[in-house]
Design an enzyme around this catalytic site. Structure first.
Site, PDB file in Angstrom:
ATOM      1  NE  ARG A  16      35.735  30.228  37.976  1.00  0.00           N
ATOM      2  CZ  ARG A  16      35.520  31.126  38.928  1.00  0.00           C
ATOM      3  NH1 ARG A  16      34.324  31.662  39.065  1.00  0.00           N
ATOM      4  NH2 ARG A  16      36.490  31.502  39.751  1.00  0.00           N
ATOM      5  CD  GLU A 155      33.548  35.048  47.946  1.00  0.00           C
ATOM      6  OE1 GLU A 155      33.594  34.839  46.721  1.00  0.00           O
ATOM      7  OE2 GLU A 155      33.915  36.116  48.460  1.00  0.00           O
TER       8      GLU A 155
END
Ligand code: UD1
Ligand code: CA
Length: 459
Positions: A16, A155
């Site tokens: 990312r 998550e």
């Protein structure tokens, strides 16, 4: 005393970040993120610290050097899998293991210590460092049962709508009973939306075994900031800068415009130092009391003495004495050493040179590979001619010598103690002490020559 271990997770690529540089090596206030984490952990007097490396393993190891041991995670199958790579070193050791991520640069020793104290006090087998996030998106959420007991972590990508609304997040830092950690890790599966072995699943496994699992919530969300992209990197930079600058201001340093002052985490600054805007002070720099830096100066790995003033200048890896005046627009390059009361004025470049006490190069000079004594005056435009295209040579200027303006000192060469060099000289032989050396062609004046030239002019 309980044995203490730490595992730092730093094997991920950090997709990312969209970068050639591996995520954990991106600097925050001049220091790579993973180094911040390792430095804080190492303050805890650990028996052993192990960093899990994978992507960019060599570069991460080069960065951390002897501050860590290493294991390699060949394939990045998740944070649980990453910790398992230390199994052969840690699994049968008794003690407490802290696990932290290499991408949480704002984590502090104090908070780690508080988490460990809490872990001990609650006699837990696992303690999670949690935080309240205004915007919890992207983080694992801490799911608590009816009695407030931590049950599990879910998550972002696996969370239901209700779970996504939970604002208590997993900071990615934990404390475990070491033996229980490794036993529980063997039970972690990759049956989730990312197909990864999640370290946080250990919490639920221990909880199901009726072991005590606790959470320590830090009040400072910034500490838990996990840097996954460049937006978070900029946030981390801002928060770290604020933290560092406030620390210096509280200790008696004036930062005239704190928002425009950049100080590295390992810089030490004495009382009543004034830093003007646009200055960057980095690396292992120490600045003594009453010095003045800036505006617009860049200083890295330097020692700067008391009352020294550095205006609009760059100094790197050098020792600078007390009451020295540098700039504006001077460049002090590595391995230089300037004694007390030295002056280096505008457009002067110093490289690998020693200046004794009180020596001056006030304007437009290059002094490189030189040993300059004390009380020397180097006139405007002087050059130490140190390079023949292949090798570098030394210039020695002994105490109290005077170098006239626009001189070339062709090295290797020595100007003796108290000697004078006449302006405009090109010196390529040693000058004895107390001598005057003139090395330039004599001036010839041709009287009335202008009218002769003028009479030859066409029209
Ligand atoms: C992780 C946590 C999440 C938490 C967040 C805090 C998991 C599954 N999730 O999510 O609950 O809120 O951190 O910032 O743990 N790494 C490895 N090997 C791997 C995978 C990751 O070493 O196989 C390292 C990465 O280099 C990184 C750290 O582990 O330094 C965390 O991984 P990352 O992918 O950033 O996890 P998050 O999605 O942030
Ligand atoms: Ca992360």
């Amino acid at each position: 005393m309980t044995n203490k271990y730490a595992v730092v997770l730093a094997a991920g690529q950090g997709t990312r970040m969209k970068s050639k540089l591996y995520k954990v090596l991106h600097p925050v206030c001049g220091k790579p993120m993973v180094q911040h984490v390792v430095d804080q952990l190492n303050k805890l007097e650990l028996n052993e610290l192990i960093t899990v490396v994978g992507f960019g393993a060599e570069k991460v190891q080069d960065q951390l050097g002897e501050h860590s041991h290493y294991v390699v995670q060949e394939e990045q199958l998740g944070t649980g899998h990453a910790v398992l790579q230390t199994d052969h070193i840690l699994a049968d050791k008794k003690g407490t293991t802290v696990v932290a991520c290499g991408d949480t640069p704002l984590l502090t020793e104090e908070t780690l210590q508080k988490m460990m104290d809490h872990h001990e006090a609650t006699q837990a087998k696992a303690t999670i460092l949690t935080a309240h996030a205004e915007n919890p998106h992207g983080y694992g959420r801490v799911i608590r049962g009816g009695n407030g007991q931590v049950e599990r972590i879910v998550e972002q990508k696996d969370a239901s709508q209700d779970e996504q609304a939970v604002q208590e997040i997993n900071t990615g830092t934990y404390c475990f009973d070491n033996e229980f950690l490794f036993k529980a890790l063997k039970g972690v599966s990759n049956n989730n939306s990312q197909g990864e072995y999640y370290l946080p699943d250990v919490i639920q496994i221990l909880q199901n075994q009726d072991e005590i699992v606790s959470a320590y919530q830090t009040t400072d969300f910034s500490e838990s900031l996990g840097v996954n992209d460049r937006v978070a990197l900029a946030q981390a930079e801002k928060l770290m800068k604020q933290r560092i600058n406030e620390m210096h201001m509280k200790k008696g340093v004036t930062l005239v415009d704190s928002d425009n002052t950049y100080i590295g985490p390992d810089v030490k600054i004495g009382q009543d130092v004034i830093v003007y805007p646009g200055s960057m002070i980095e690396g292992e720099t120490t600045i003594e009391d009453d010095a003045v830096v800036g505006p617009h100066s860049m200083i890295k790995d330097c020692h700067i003495g008391a009352e020294t003033v550095i205006k609009q200048s760059v100094a790197t890896n050098s020792r600078i004495g007390a009451r020295v005046k540098i700039g504006p627009f001077a460049h002090i390059r590595p391995e230089s050493s300037l004694g007390d009361d030295v002056k280096v004025g505008n457009f002067v470049e110093i490289k690998k040179a020693v200046f004794g006490e009180g020596s001056k190069a006030s304007h437009l000079s290059y002094v490189g590979d030189a040993d300059v004594g004390s009380g020397v005056n180097i006139g405007c435009g002087t050059i130490t001619v140190n390079y023949d295209g292949n090798n570098k040579f030394m210039t020695t200027i002994e105490d109290d010598a005077f170098i006239g303006c626009n001189s070339n000192l062709v090295a290797p060469v020595t100007v003796g103690k108290g000697a004078y060099v006449a302006a405009g000289s090109t010196i390529n032989k040693d000058v004895p002490a107390e001598a005057l050396s003139i090395a330039r062609s004599r001036q010839t004046n041709k009287e009335g020559y202008a009218s002769k030239l003028n009479s030859n002019k066409k029209d």
